[in-house]
Structures are given as structure tokens and as C-alpha cells.
Design a protein around this motif. Structure first.
Motif, mmCIF file in Angstrom:
data_model
loop_
_atom_site.group_PDB
_atom_site.id
_atom_site.type_symbol
_atom_site.label_atom_id
_atom_site.label_comp_id
_atom_site.label_asym_id
_atom_site.label_seq_id
_atom_site.Cartn_x
_atom_site.Cartn_y
_atom_site.Cartn_z
ATOM 1 N N MET A 1 -78.164 -26.473 93.507
ATOM 2 C CA MET A 1 -79.484 -26.813 92.973
ATOM 3 C C MET A 1 -79.349 -27.226 91.513
ATOM 4 S SD MET A 1 -81.928 -23.837 94.634
ATOM 5 C CE MET A 1 -80.883 -22.472 94.120
ATOM 6 N N THR A 2 -79.980 -28.309 91.150
ATOM 7 C CA THR A 2 -79.944 -28.798 89.779
ATOM 8 C C THR A 2 -81.359 -29.062 89.281
ATOM 9 O OG1 THR A 2 -79.701 -31.089 90.525
ATOM 10 C CG2 THR A 2 -77.681 -29.855 90.088
ATOM 11 N N PHE A 3 -81.484 -29.194 87.961
ATOM 12 C CA PHE A 3 -82.774 -29.469 87.351
ATOM 13 C C PHE A 3 -82.658 -30.747 86.540
ATOM 14 C CE2 PHE A 3 -85.780 -29.182 83.810
ATOM 15 C CZ PHE A 3 -86.966 -28.933 84.489
ATOM 16 N N ALA A 4 -83.491 -31.742 86.850
ATOM 17 C CA ALA A 4 -83.383 -33.033 86.166
ATOM 18 C C ALA A 4 -84.743 -33.577 85.747
ATOM 19 C CB ALA A 4 -82.687 -34.033 87.082
ATOM 20 N N PHE A 84 -94.234 -27.162 97.251
ATOM 21 C CA PHE A 84 -93.662 -26.971 95.917
ATOM 22 C C PHE A 84 -92.480 -26.013 96.000
ATOM 23 C CE2 PHE A 84 -98.301 -27.661 94.961
ATOM 24 C CZ PHE A 84 -98.140 -28.998 94.619
ATOM 25 N N ARG A 85 -91.352 -26.436 95.425
ATOM 26 C CA ARG A 85 -90.133 -25.639 95.544
ATOM 27 C C ARG A 85 -89.490 -25.302 94.199
ATOM 28 N NH1 ARG A 85 -92.271 -24.604 99.316
ATOM 29 N NH2 ARG A 85 -91.724 -24.918 101.509
ATOM 30 N N THR A 86 -90.077 -25.764 93.101
ATOM 31 C CA THR A 86 -89.561 -25.396 91.778
ATOM 32 C C THR A 86 -90.574 -24.468 91.126
ATOM 33 O OG1 THR A 86 -88.477 -27.544 91.578
ATOM 34 C CG2 THR A 86 -88.701 -26.244 89.566
ATOM 35 N N VAL A 87 -90.130 -23.284 90.785
ATOM 36 C CA VAL A 87 -91.040 -22.235 90.329
ATOM 37 C C VAL A 87 -90.596 -21.703 88.976
ATOM 38 C CG1 VAL A 87 -92.085 -20.000 90.873
ATOM 39 C CG2 VAL A 87 -91.457 -21.573 92.735
ATOM 40 N N MET A 88 -91.542 -21.665 88.040
ATOM 41 C CA MET A 88 -91.297 -21.029 86.748
ATOM 42 C C MET A 88 -91.816 -19.599 86.827
ATOM 43 S SD MET A 88 -92.630 -22.125 82.932
ATOM 44 C CE MET A 88 -91.486 -23.507 82.840
ATOM 45 N N VAL A 89 -90.934 -18.661 86.532
ATOM 46 C CA VAL A 89 -91.280 -17.246 86.660
ATOM 47 C C VAL A 89 -91.627 -16.687 85.292
ATOM 48 C CG1 VAL A 89 -90.550 -15.007 87.556
ATOM 49 C CG2 VAL A 89 -89.658 -17.117 88.580
ATOM 50 N N VAL A 129 -81.477 -19.697 89.695
ATOM 51 C CA VAL A 129 -81.984 -20.182 88.415
ATOM 52 C C VAL A 129 -81.327 -21.513 88.090
ATOM 53 C CG1 VAL A 129 -82.025 -19.767 85.924
ATOM 54 C CG2 VAL A 129 -82.600 -17.918 87.509
ATOM 55 N N VAL A 130 -82.143 -22.554 87.926
ATOM 56 C CA VAL A 130 -81.632 -23.885 87.581
ATOM 57 C C VAL A 130 -81.906 -24.230 86.129
ATOM 58 C CG1 VAL A 130 -81.810 -24.760 89.930
ATOM 59 C CG2 VAL A 130 -83.773 -24.999 88.373
ATOM 60 N N ALA A 131 -82.833 -23.494 85.512
ATOM 61 C CA ALA A 131 -83.160 -23.761 84.109
ATOM 62 C C ALA A 131 -83.752 -22.505 83.487
ATOM 63 C CB ALA A 131 -84.137 -24.923 83.972
ATOM 64 N N MET A 132 -83.689 -22.463 82.159
ATOM 65 C CA MET A 132 -84.245 -21.357 81.390
ATOM 66 C C MET A 132 -85.237 -21.922 80.386
ATOM 67 S SD MET A 132 -82.390 -18.481 82.191
ATOM 68 C CE MET A 132 -82.094 -17.433 80.741
ATOM 69 N N MET A 133 -86.281 -21.155 80.109
ATOM 70 C CA MET A 133 -87.210 -21.513 79.046
ATOM 71 C C MET A 133 -87.502 -20.258 78.243
ATOM 72 S SD MET A 133 -90.952 -23.370 79.358
ATOM 73 C CE MET A 133 -92.132 -23.252 77.987
ATOM 74 N N TRP A 134 -87.873 -20.434 77.013
ATOM 75 C CA TRP A 134 -88.231 -19.295 76.176
ATOM 76 C C TRP A 134 -89.655 -19.482 75.693
ATOM 77 C CZ3 TRP A 134 -89.065 -18.883 70.719
ATOM 78 C CH2 TRP A 134 -89.105 -20.109 70.056
ATOM 79 N N GLY A 135 -90.302 -18.379 75.307
ATOM 80 C CA GLY A 135 -91.665 -18.441 74.793
ATOM 81 C C GLY A 135 -91.789 -17.616 73.530
#
Length: 268
Positions: A1-4, A84-89, A129-135
Motif C-alpha cells: 500500500m502506498t500514498f500518493a 472509501f479505503r483511506t482512513v485518517m485516524v 499505515v501509509v502516511a503520518m500527519m501531526w497536529g
């Protein structure tokens, strides 16, 4: 799985279905938000909107509520009824919490609490996990602070540390990283500077909260013509060289060539 997806990813409240198509038309991808952007009383309606949505699922990310919350359970049940298959947790704090998702989902872990940033290395290693985000704002609130930024608009050190840690841990696992939103919508200059820094530092995308921020982010991630020309020229030169070589007065080795490849990729 990749994130683009990216570089400009626009948040859209899931209780505002009339905005779904417009948001997707204006941005590179859209985050349909079931969490902070939706009041508790409106969450059930927002979930129904997801089920009824007729938009490209490949360019949509759904932000669900924090694992362990009552709303999270309902969010999972809703996702199973959509494409929908991409989920931000939201408020990801430990990789074990991600076991609730079956393998068909690609996950973006949002590290926005002290626990989440502390566990960023283990979270980034999770296979889904394909990507990380910070807040920034939730992070500072989680440790008793009152503001993530100084009076001049720049991030305080704690926010800068979290930003760097999430980016590094994502990179260490070969995952992508998404930079946090710039909440001052009218601060176009500040957004442009942060997005340019994000692109130069290695972020794949920057999240935003207003359509007017999309072109600013796109411009910041797009390398200028001179830089693109240099990147293409040095890659062409590398085809005739072996190992380290000199190009336009500069030593060129593999890390420099990787930078050049990244520039050409972003230019596309």
C-alpha cells in the motif's frame, strides 16, 4: 500500500455534503471529517452523508474519531458500507489501536497528542499505515499548553519537535508525511513559507482548511523552472559519469541525485 495524494489536501466537514464535489474539484484530495469539524449531534447525519456520497473514493480520505471512543465504533460500521479505503485516524496514540481496521484499509495516523508523538516510531511501523500527519493544537492542549505558536506566528519549540519527529519516523519506515494545517486563513505569507519548508524538508503534502489555501500550497510544492532545469541537467550528466563527479562547480553524489529526482517528480 502506498500514498500518493497531494500536495494540497483539503478538510471538508462530513455534515456538509453540498461541499463535497466543490472541495474535490479545488484540491488534490479531500479529507471528509467525522471528527472535530462535526458536532456530536450531527455525527450520525455525517455518517449517512458518507454512505450516500458519489465522489471519487481514490481521492478521498475519511477522518474518523479517536480509537476507543464511542463515535469510533460507529465510524467503522459506516466505512464498511462505503467504497472509501483511506482512513485518517484521529489522535492515534498506539499501534495496537489500529488493529480495529481490517487489511483493506490504508491508514494515515494522525499524531496530535503527547502519547501519539512519543509512539510515532511504533505507529509508523504498522503495516497498514501509509502516511503520518501531526497536529499542533491538540498536541499542545494535551500537555497543558495554550498556544502552539509564538506571537510572530512561528511554531513554538514543542510543535517544531513534534513536526520533525513525525516526519523522521515516517521516513524511517518508508512512509509519507503530511504537514499540519495553517489555521490563520488570512496569513497567506505564513502559509507559503511553511508549505515551502514542508516541501523542502520532505513532506509529501500539506493539509488545509480553506479552498483559498490550495493554490498557495501547490505553488510552494512546485519547484521553480530554474531548479527543475538544474535537476534535469544533473541527472542527464550523471548518465555519463561514474560515482562522485563535479557539476557546475558542485560535488554531486547519490544524495544530491536523489534530491534532483525528487525535484523532477514534484515538477510532474
Amino acid at each position: 500500500m502506498t500514498f500518493a495524494l497531494g500536495p494540497a489536501i483539503l478538510f471538508c466537514p462530513a455534515d456538509r455534503p453540498e461541499r463535497f464535489h466543490t472541495a474535490l474539484d479545488r484540491a488534490d484530495a479531500v479529507i471528509l471529517d467525522l471528527e472535530d469539524a462535526v458536532l456530536p449531534a450531527a455525527k450520525a447525519t455525517a455518517r449517512g452523508n458518507l454512505i450516500d456520497a458519489d465522489i471519487d473514493p481514490d481521492r478521498v480520505i475519511v477522518r474518523v474519531n479517536a480509537p476507543g471512543s464511542e463515535a469510533f465504533v460507529s465510524d467503522l460500521a459506516t466505512l464498511s458500507q462505503t467504497d472509501f479505503r483511506t482512513v485518517m485516524v484521529a489522535k492515534t496514540e498506539e499501534p495496537e489501536a489500529l488493529a480495529a481496521f481490517d487489511p483493506r484499509f490504508s491508514l494515515i495516523a494522525l499524531c496530535e497528542t503527547a502519547q501519539g508523538v512519543h509512539a510515532a516510531d511504533r505507529i509508523a511501523a504498522h503495516p497498514q499505515v501509509v502516511a503520518m500527519m501531526w497536529g499542533a493544537e491538540d498536541l499542545v492542549a494535551s500537555i497543558g499548553g495554550t498556544s502552539s505558536r509564538r506571537p510572530d506566528g512561528t511554531y513554538r519549540d514543542i510543535a517544531r519537535y513534534a513536526r520533525s519527529r513525525v516526519l523522521l519516523e515516517a521516513g524511517a519506515q518508508g512512509k509519507r508525511a503530511i504537514d499540519a494545517v495553517h489555521i490563520d486563513i488570512d496569513d497567506v505569507e505564513g502559509l507559503a513559507q511553511e508549505a515551502a519548508d514542508a516541501a523542502a524538508s520532505g513532506f509529501t503534502a500539506t493539509a488545509c482548511i480553506h479552498p483559498s489555501q490550495v493554490p498557495v500550497i501547490r505553488a510552494a510544492y512546485r519547484p521553480d523552472d530554474e531548479t527543475v532545469a538544474w535537476a534535469r541537467a544533473v541527472l542527464t550528466a550523471a548518465e555519463q559519469e561514474r560515482g562522485v563527479f563535479r557539476f557546475e562547480g558542485r560535488m554531486v553524489d547519490e544524495p544530491v541525485l536523489r534530491h534532483a529526482r525528487s525535484v523532477v517528480s514534484r515538477a510532474r
